[in-house]
Scaffold this motif. Structure first.
Motif, mmCIF file in Angstrom:
data_model
loop_
_atom_site.group_PDB
_atom_site.id
_atom_site.type_symbol
_atom_site.label_atom_id
_atom_site.label_comp_id
_atom_site.label_asym_id
_atom_site.label_seq_id
_atom_site.Cartn_x
_atom_site.Cartn_y
_atom_site.Cartn_z
ATOM 1 N N LEU A 190 1.032 -1.122 -0.166
ATOM 2 C CA LEU A 190 0.067 -0.179 -0.256
ATOM 3 C C LEU A 190 0.773 1.176 0.318
ATOM 4 O O LEU A 190 2.000 1.464 0.819
ATOM 5 C CB LEU A 190 -1.221 0.001 1.201
ATOM 6 C CG LEU A 190 -1.909 -1.658 1.151
ATOM 7 C CD1 LEU A 190 -2.944 -0.581 2.173
ATOM 8 C CD2 LEU A 190 -3.007 -1.079 -0.167
ATOM 9 N N ASN A 204 3.222 4.223 0.723
ATOM 10 C CA ASN A 204 3.446 4.547 1.860
ATOM 11 C C ASN A 204 3.504 3.408 3.454
ATOM 12 O O ASN A 204 3.209 4.470 3.819
ATOM 13 C CB ASN A 204 2.984 6.101 2.144
ATOM 14 C CG ASN A 204 3.608 7.099 0.739
ATOM 15 O OD1 ASN A 204 4.316 7.412 0.713
ATOM 16 N ND2 ASN A 204 2.762 8.120 0.773
ATOM 17 N N GLN A 205 2.766 2.840 3.185
ATOM 18 C CA GLN A 205 2.684 1.414 4.450
ATOM 19 C C GLN A 205 3.119 0.641 3.445
ATOM 20 O O GLN A 205 4.301 0.541 3.296
ATOM 21 C CB GLN A 205 0.895 1.554 4.025
ATOM 22 C CG GLN A 205 0.601 3.009 5.104
ATOM 23 C CD GLN A 205 -1.729 2.732 5.050
ATOM 24 O OE1 GLN A 205 -1.494 1.490 5.430
ATOM 25 N NE2 GLN A 205 -2.124 3.843 4.436
ATOM 26 N N ALA A 206 2.859 -0.346 4.597
ATOM 27 C CA ALA A 206 3.439 -1.849 4.768
ATOM 28 C C ALA A 206 3.682 -1.921 2.812
ATOM 29 O O ALA A 206 2.342 -1.853 2.843
ATOM 30 C CB ALA A 206 2.218 -2.420 5.013
ATOM 31 N N GLY A 207 4.318 -3.098 2.952
ATOM 32 C CA GLY A 207 5.716 -3.515 1.838
ATOM 33 C C GLY A 207 4.584 -4.976 2.377
ATOM 34 O O GLY A 207 3.832 -4.881 2.746
#
Lengths: 112, 119
Positions: B99, B101-104
Protein backbone atom coordinates in the motif's frame (compact mmCIF):
# COMPACT_ATOMS: atom_id res chain seq x y z
CA UNK A 1 24.87 -5.58 9.49
CA UNK A 2 21.24 -5.07 8.40
CA UNK A 3 20.17 -3.42 11.65
CA UNK A 4 17.65 -6.16 12.39
CA UNK A 5 18.43 -8.15 15.52
CA UNK A 6 17.20 -11.59 16.47
CA UNK A 7 17.62 -13.59 19.64
CA UNK A 8 18.58 -16.24 20.38
CA UNK A 9 20.96 -17.29 17.61
CA UNK A 10 20.56 -20.96 18.39
CA UNK A 11 17.89 -22.87 20.23
CA UNK A 12 17.80 -26.58 20.98
CA UNK A 13 14.68 -28.00 22.51
CA UNK A 14 12.67 -31.19 22.71
CA UNK A 15 9.50 -32.24 20.94
CA UNK A 16 6.35 -30.96 22.56
CA UNK A 17 8.00 -27.88 24.00
CA UNK A 18 7.27 -24.20 23.36
CA UNK A 19 9.78 -21.52 22.39
CA UNK A 20 9.74 -17.79 21.74
CA UNK A 21 11.88 -16.10 19.13
CA UNK A 22 12.47 -12.39 19.38
CA UNK A 23 13.10 -9.76 16.71
CA UNK A 24 13.87 -6.06 16.78
CA UNK A 25 13.39 -4.28 13.44
CA UNK A 26 15.59 -1.55 12.03
CA UNK A 27 15.05 1.84 13.59
CA UNK A 28 12.00 3.45 12.03
CA UNK A 29 10.72 0.35 10.23
CA UNK A 30 7.10 -0.41 11.04
CA UNK A 31 6.76 -3.69 9.12
CA UNK A 32 8.06 -6.97 10.50
CA UNK A 33 7.99 -10.25 8.62
CA UNK A 34 8.77 -13.79 9.75
CA UNK A 35 10.13 -16.45 7.41
CA UNK A 36 11.07 -20.10 7.86
CA UNK A 37 13.95 -21.65 5.93
CA UNK A 38 14.16 -25.43 5.78
CA UNK A 39 15.91 -27.79 3.40
CA UNK A 40 12.73 -29.25 1.96
CA UNK A 41 10.49 -26.17 1.89
CA UNK A 42 13.02 -23.45 1.17
CA UNK A 43 12.29 -19.91 2.34
CA UNK A 44 8.63 -19.51 3.24
CA UNK A 45 6.74 -16.50 4.47
CA UNK A 46 4.96 -17.03 7.77
CA UNK A 47 3.39 -13.78 8.92
CA UNK A 48 3.63 -10.00 8.68
CA UNK A 49 2.90 -7.24 11.16
CA UNK A 50 2.63 -3.56 10.47
CA UNK A 51 2.69 -1.07 13.31
CA UNK A 52 1.37 -3.59 15.80
CA UNK A 53 -1.33 -5.15 13.65
CA UNK A 54 -1.29 -8.40 11.74
CA UNK A 55 -1.17 -7.57 8.03
CA UNK A 56 -0.73 -10.86 6.19
CA UNK A 57 -0.45 -14.57 6.86
CA UNK A 58 1.41 -17.12 4.87
CA UNK A 59 2.08 -20.79 5.53
CA UNK A 60 1.97 -20.46 9.28
CA UNK A 61 0.85 -23.45 11.32
CA UNK A 62 -1.86 -23.07 13.93
CA UNK A 63 0.71 -24.08 16.56
CA UNK A 64 2.64 -20.92 15.70
CA UNK A 65 1.64 -17.40 16.65
CA UNK A 66 3.25 -13.99 16.62
CA UNK A 67 2.74 -10.47 17.84
CA UNK A 68 4.26 -7.05 17.48
CA UNK A 69 4.56 -4.86 20.54
CA UNK A 70 4.19 -1.08 20.89
CA UNK A 71 7.96 -0.64 20.72
CA UNK A 72 7.73 -2.52 17.37
CA UNK A 73 9.73 -5.56 18.40
CA UNK A 74 8.10 -8.84 17.47
CA UNK A 75 7.96 -12.32 18.93
CA UNK A 76 7.23 -15.60 17.19
CA UNK A 77 5.86 -18.30 19.45
CA UNK A 78 6.19 -21.93 18.42
CA UNK A 79 4.37 -24.53 20.50
CA UNK A 80 3.93 -28.31 20.57
CA UNK A 81 7.15 -28.50 18.65
CA UNK A 82 7.77 -31.34 16.24
CA UNK A 83 10.98 -32.58 14.64
CA UNK A 84 9.88 -31.02 11.36
CA UNK A 85 9.87 -27.55 12.91
CA UNK A 86 13.67 -27.61 12.98
CA UNK A 87 14.67 -24.77 10.68
CA UNK A 88 16.23 -21.35 10.42
CA UNK A 89 13.73 -18.64 11.33
CA UNK A 90 14.30 -15.20 9.91
CA UNK A 91 12.81 -11.90 10.84
CA UNK A 92 12.87 -9.02 8.36
CA UNK A 93 11.77 -5.42 8.40
CA UNK A 94 11.07 -2.91 5.68
CA UNK A 95 10.95 0.87 5.57
CA UNK A 96 7.57 2.53 5.21
CA UNK A 97 6.54 2.74 1.59
CA UNK A 98 9.37 0.48 0.44
CA UNK A 99 9.28 -3.14 -0.61
CA UNK A 100 12.81 -4.33 0.03
CA UNK A 101 13.22 -6.26 3.25
CA UNK A 102 16.24 -6.36 5.51
CA UNK A 103 16.82 -9.62 7.27
CA UNK A 104 18.13 -10.41 10.70
CA UNK A 105 20.81 -13.07 11.26
CA UNK A 106 18.19 -15.72 11.98
CA UNK A 107 17.49 -18.13 14.82
CA UNK A 108 18.43 -21.73 14.21
CA UNK A 109 15.92 -23.97 15.94
CA UNK A 110 16.73 -27.62 16.49
CA UNK A 111 13.99 -29.86 17.85
CA UNK A 112 15.23 -33.20 19.21
CA UNK B 1 -0.46 -17.47 -8.17
CA UNK B 2 2.99 -16.00 -7.91
CA UNK B 3 5.99 -18.22 -8.46
CA UNK B 4 9.75 -17.85 -8.83
CA UNK B 5 11.85 -20.49 -10.55
CA UNK B 6 15.60 -20.75 -10.30
CA UNK B 7 16.34 -23.72 -12.51
CA UNK B 8 20.04 -23.85 -11.68
CA UNK B 9 20.47 -25.64 -8.38
CA UNK B 10 24.26 -25.46 -8.27
CA UNK B 11 26.92 -23.72 -10.34
CA UNK B 12 30.66 -24.13 -10.00
CA UNK B 13 33.13 -21.75 -11.60
CA UNK B 14 36.77 -20.87 -11.31
CA UNK B 15 37.81 -17.43 -10.13
CA UNK B 16 37.63 -14.66 -12.76
CA UNK B 17 34.98 -16.47 -14.77
CA UNK B 18 31.72 -14.66 -15.47
CA UNK B 19 28.59 -16.39 -14.25
CA UNK B 20 24.89 -15.76 -14.83
CA UNK B 21 22.19 -16.86 -12.43
CA UNK B 22 18.79 -17.33 -14.01
CA UNK B 23 15.46 -16.33 -12.53
CA UNK B 24 12.03 -16.76 -14.12
CA UNK B 25 8.90 -15.52 -12.43
CA UNK B 26 5.14 -15.84 -12.78
CA UNK B 27 2.59 -13.28 -11.65
CA UNK B 28 -0.76 -11.95 -12.76
CA UNK B 29 -0.03 -8.52 -11.34
CA UNK B 30 0.92 -5.75 -13.73
CA UNK B 31 2.90 -4.03 -11.01
CA UNK B 32 5.34 -6.05 -8.95
CA UNK B 33 8.84 -6.02 -7.54
CA UNK B 34 11.76 -8.35 -8.09
CA UNK B 35 14.70 -8.87 -5.76
CA UNK B 36 17.98 -10.69 -5.42
CA UNK B 37 19.37 -11.77 -2.06
CA UNK B 38 22.68 -13.38 -1.19
CA UNK B 39 23.09 -15.95 1.59
CA UNK B 40 26.78 -16.54 2.34
CA UNK B 41 27.92 -19.57 4.36
CA UNK B 42 27.48 -17.53 7.55
CA UNK B 43 23.72 -17.74 6.96
CA UNK B 44 22.43 -14.19 6.88
CA UNK B 45 20.33 -12.95 3.96
CA UNK B 46 21.80 -9.88 2.29
CA UNK B 47 19.65 -7.64 0.10
CA UNK B 48 21.32 -6.96 -3.25
CA UNK B 49 18.79 -5.25 -5.51
CA UNK B 50 15.13 -4.34 -6.03
CA UNK B 51 13.63 -3.79 -9.46
CA UNK B 52 10.16 -2.37 -10.24
CA UNK B 53 8.13 -4.02 -12.97
CA UNK B 54 7.77 -0.76 -14.87
CA UNK B 55 11.52 -0.13 -14.98
CA UNK B 56 13.23 -2.43 -17.46
CA UNK B 57 16.57 -0.68 -17.41
CA UNK B 58 19.45 -2.98 -16.72
CA UNK B 59 21.49 -2.17 -13.68
CA UNK B 60 25.19 -2.48 -12.98
CA UNK B 61 26.82 -2.24 -9.59
CA UNK B 62 30.52 -2.98 -9.66
CA UNK B 63 30.96 -6.59 -10.76
CA UNK B 64 27.22 -7.23 -10.46
CA UNK B 65 24.68 -6.63 -13.20
CA UNK B 66 21.02 -7.45 -13.59
CA UNK B 67 19.04 -8.02 -16.77
CA UNK B 68 15.27 -7.61 -16.43
CA UNK B 69 13.18 -8.74 -19.41
CA UNK B 70 9.44 -8.47 -18.97
CA UNK B 71 8.79 -10.20 -22.30
CA UNK B 72 10.35 -13.42 -21.01
CA UNK B 73 9.48 -12.87 -17.31
CA UNK B 74 13.13 -13.13 -16.40
CA UNK B 75 15.40 -11.26 -14.03
CA UNK B 76 18.90 -12.65 -14.45
CA UNK B 77 21.93 -11.81 -12.36
CA UNK B 78 25.48 -11.76 -13.73
CA UNK B 79 28.66 -11.67 -11.71
CA UNK B 80 31.67 -10.57 -13.74
CA UNK B 81 35.15 -11.81 -12.85
CA UNK B 82 33.86 -13.95 -10.00
CA UNK B 83 35.77 -14.17 -6.74
CA UNK B 84 35.88 -16.77 -3.99
CA UNK B 85 33.95 -14.38 -1.74
CA UNK B 86 31.03 -14.60 -4.16
CA UNK B 87 30.46 -18.20 -3.06
CA UNK B 88 26.98 -18.23 -1.58
CA UNK B 89 23.38 -19.19 -2.22
CA UNK B 90 21.59 -16.58 -4.30
CA UNK B 91 17.85 -16.14 -4.10
CA UNK B 92 15.54 -14.40 -6.51
CA UNK B 93 12.27 -13.13 -5.03
CA UNK B 94 9.02 -11.50 -6.11
CA UNK B 95 6.47 -9.37 -4.31
CA UNK B 96 3.29 -7.49 -4.99
CA UNK B 97 3.36 -3.77 -4.42
CA UNK B 98 2.49 -2.66 -0.92
CA UNK B 99 0.00 0.00 0.00
CA UNK B 100 1.27 3.46 -0.88
CA UNK B 101 3.51 4.78 1.88
CA UNK B 102 2.57 1.93 4.13
CA UNK B 103 3.44 -1.70 4.52
CA UNK B 104 5.24 -3.77 1.94
CA UNK B 105 4.21 -7.30 1.11
CA UNK B 106 5.65 -10.77 1.59
CA UNK B 107 8.47 -12.04 -0.59
CA UNK B 108 8.01 -15.17 -2.68
CA UNK B 109 11.41 -16.80 -2.98
CA UNK B 110 12.85 -19.17 -5.51
CA UNK B 111 14.68 -22.28 -4.29
CA UNK B 112 18.03 -20.59 -4.68
CA UNK B 113 21.19 -21.24 -6.69
CA UNK B 114 24.33 -22.33 -4.89
CA UNK B 115 27.36 -20.69 -6.45
CA UNK B 116 30.78 -22.13 -5.70
CA UNK B 117 33.81 -20.17 -6.85
CA UNK B 118 37.14 -21.94 -6.59
CA UNK B 119 40.57 -20.36 -6.73
Amino acid sequence: DSGVTQTPKHLITATGQRVTLRCSPRSGDLSVYWYQQSLDQGLQFLIQYYNGEERAKGNILERFSAQQFPDLHSELNLSSLELGDSALYFCASSPQGANEQYFGPGTRLTVT
Amino acid sequence: AQKVTQAQTEISVVEKEDVTLDCVYETRDTTYYLFWYKQPPSGELVFLIRRNSFDEQNEISGRYSWNFQKSTSSFNFTITASQVVDSAVYFCALSEPGLLNQAGTALIFGKGTTLSVSS
